[in-house]
Design an enzyme around this catalytic site. Structure first.
Site, PDB file in Angstrom:
ATOM      1  N   GLU A 146     -12.496  13.637   2.495  1.00 12.69           N
ATOM      2  CA  GLU A 146     -11.466  14.598   2.891  1.00 12.69           C
ATOM      3  C   GLU A 146     -11.061  14.467   4.360  1.00 12.69           C
ATOM      4  O   GLU A 146     -10.826  15.459   5.045  1.00 12.69           O
ATOM      5  CB  GLU A 146     -11.897  16.038   2.568  1.00 12.69           C
ATOM      6  CG  GLU A 146     -11.889  16.343   1.081  1.00 12.69           C
ATOM      7  CD  GLU A 146     -11.740  17.819   0.776  1.00 12.69           C
ATOM      8  OE1 GLU A 146     -11.221  18.567   1.620  1.00 12.69           O
ATOM      9  OE2 GLU A 146     -12.160  18.226  -0.330  1.00 12.69           O
TER      10      GLU A 146
ATOM     11  N   HIS B 255     -18.622  22.192   3.160  1.00 14.62           N
ATOM     12  CA  HIS B 255     -19.744  21.538   2.490  1.00 14.62           C
ATOM     13  C   HIS B 255     -20.838  21.278   3.507  1.00 14.62           C
ATOM     14  O   HIS B 255     -20.584  21.206   4.714  1.00 14.62           O
ATOM     15  CB  HIS B 255     -19.307  20.208   1.865  1.00 14.62           C
ATOM     16  CG  HIS B 255     -18.443  20.345   0.658  1.00 14.62           C
ATOM     17  ND1 HIS B 255     -18.781  19.849  -0.578  1.00 14.62           N
ATOM     18  CD2 HIS B 255     -17.232  20.939   0.488  1.00 14.62           C
ATOM     19  CE1 HIS B 255     -17.825  20.111  -1.448  1.00 14.62           C
ATOM     20  NE2 HIS B 255     -16.868  20.777  -0.818  1.00 14.62           N
TER      21      HIS B 255
END
Length: 497
Positions: free
Chosen positions: A105, A329
């Site tokens: 990402e 995360h």
């Protein structure tokens, strides 16, 4: 010792030496054959101006290898504190003595270039994988030279009308880089799979998720045949016991660092998506006790190299000294040990029984995956038919509108005013319906073909497994004895295909 000259020759000494002529004038090479694994190549240059390129040999001493993986949540202008977090990530990587960092990402290439500049001294080698309209978001930073890189884009990436998930526009993929660590060929893979759906009963993307797992395991198997060690890191967006995760592990033989290491320091149960993280939507995590494990580092060795995970650690939400964490995360850091050996812990073609030992379990997993693909295929065909019927209705409506517009041309008597505004509005609506349904029909046709292709591949794989089971009856009998009462026999399931 054999003097070098033009040409190429390989001469065996029946005692204990092997001579190899490299085709370079004045160069000679010898190697003792007492231990072929030891790096005993000796080069001698006798007045030659040509550069000597030594042949890489596997090191006999264990080699440490540290891997870092993080989903950076780097959506510019949408992710919170994006710019500040990339500064923090760069500082973290600079402090850590890593061999390779696998990032997901990193959607904006400017963020990659920022990290590349910041990490140029610690990690001089890097690669950014480009894919789709937005990009794959995959980036690699390595302390070792990257000899090769390749990207495979998954054939199914969600639906274009689900723009809020962004998977279709991003082009989810798996990237691969090839490293040479003191003579060992290390194949490193990084991936970011489909958008996470916490409730598996409502996961309409499950067929796409299974197809991505199938293509991932195929890509790893077919591109790492000659690897001494294989490392996979990334955000799989799947739980450890999900079908896609089991399919990946069972088919490739990859091992989970969290399950294999004896030294773990991190969140409870290895969770990488936790409710303590202020960037996380905690509502979906409540049924899972406040956390899920969807980020992984997997590994396997070979017949020549034993790979062991010495330790695994994760970040734990908030970062000390900072008002927010690195990402939504948690980061993973695994430390491996590569030990050259003749009995490694990875599947090798020279090791009989490595695949057949887990063949019944693999058969059951592929059967289950094939069933999900068939369900997805049925839904895709139904949606394609719906798009076709809607398009036909739009075409009929357009024809009727044109017929109504033509009536005044043939009418006799006083000319009646023509409602141009209504005509153009209705015409635009008809064209919008036709265009939308055409695009949907094309998309669903592509989805149908991708699902059909995957189902055909699974059918061929199951047929091959059936032949292996017939050739290895002891494996099948062992599996029968280990199964509980009421379970189906693998061979019977295969015969019903």
């Amino acid at each position: 010792m054999l003097g070098g000259s033009l040409g190429f020759a390989r001469i065996w000494d029946h005692k204990n030496t092997m001579g190899l002529c490299l085709g370079l004038r004045g160069v000679s090479v010898t190697r003792t054959t007492a231990d072929r694994r030891a790096p005993l190549l000796h080069f001698k240059q006798t007045g030659c101006n040509h550069p000597i390129r030594p042949i890489a040999m596997a090191a006999s001493e264990p080699i440490g290898f540290r891997v870092f993986s993080l989903n950076c949540w780097g959506i510019r202008y949408l992710s919170k504190n994006c710019k500040e977090r990339f500064v923090m990530i760069g500082d973290l990587l600079s402090r850590e003595q890593l061999d390779i960092a696998l990032l997901q990402e990193v959607w904006c290439e400017k963020d990659f270039q920022f990290l590349k500049k910041q990490l140029s001294s610690a990690y001089p080698h890097s690669h950014y994988f480009k894919s789709g309209f937005i990009g794959s978001g995959l980036a690699v930073f390595s302390r070792h030279q990257i000899h090769d890189a390749f990207l495979y884009r998954y054939s199914l990436n969600g639906y274009p009308y689900m723009a809020q998930h962004g998977d279709w526009f991003g082009g989810k993929a798996v990237g691969k880089v090839l490293l040479n660590i003191r003579g060992l060929k290390v194949h490193v893979f990084v991936t970011h799979s489909f958008f996470i759906i916490y409730c598996r009963e409502k996961d309409s993307y499950l067929p796409h998720r299974v197809v991505q797992a199938w293509e991932l395991q195929q890509f790893i198997r077919h591109t790492s045949a000659g690897a001494d060690a294989v490392i996979l890191g990334g955000d799989l967006n799947m739980h450890p016991d999900d079908l896609g995760t089991r399919l990946l592990r069972n088919y490739t033989g990859l091992l989970d660092c969290f399950s294999e290491t004896a030294n773990f320091d991190g969140c409870e149960e290895g969770c990488t998506h936790i409710s303590e993280n202020p960037f996380t939507n905690t509502d979906g995590l409540v049924p899972f006790g406040g956390g899920v494990r969807i980020d992984y580092i997997l590994f396997k060795g070979s017949g020549e190299v034993d790979v062991s995970c010495e330790s695994l650690s994760t970040t734990k939400g908030p970062v000390p000294g900072h008002p927010f964490p690195y990402s939504d995360h948690e980061a993973l850091t695994a430390e491996f040990l590569f030990t050259p050996t003749t009995k490694g812990n990875g599947c090798s073609e020279r090791r009989a029984g490595c695949v057949s030992d887990k063949l019944p379990e693999l058969v059951n997993t592929v059967n289950e995956a094939r069933t999900e693909v068939k369900v997805g295929l049925h839904c895709a065909e139904r949606m394609r038919h719906t798009a076709a019927r809607t398009g036909i209705m739009g075409l009929v409506l357009l024809v009727l509108e044109l017929a109504i517009a033509a009536v005044p041309l043939f009418a006799l008597g006083t000319e009646q005013p023509f409602p141009k505004a209504s005509f153009y509005l209705l015409g635009a609506l008809c064209f919008a319906v036709l265009f939308s349904t055409l695009m949907l029909y094309v998309f669903y046709s592509m989805e149908v073909k991708a699902l059909q292709g995957t189902e055909d591949q699974m059918r061929l794989a199951l047929s091959s497994f059936q032949e292996q089971l017939k050739e290895s009856p002891e494996v099948l009998s062992s599996d029968r004895s280990q199964r509980p009462l009421g379970s189906k026999d693998s061979a019977r399931e295969l015969n019903q295909m």
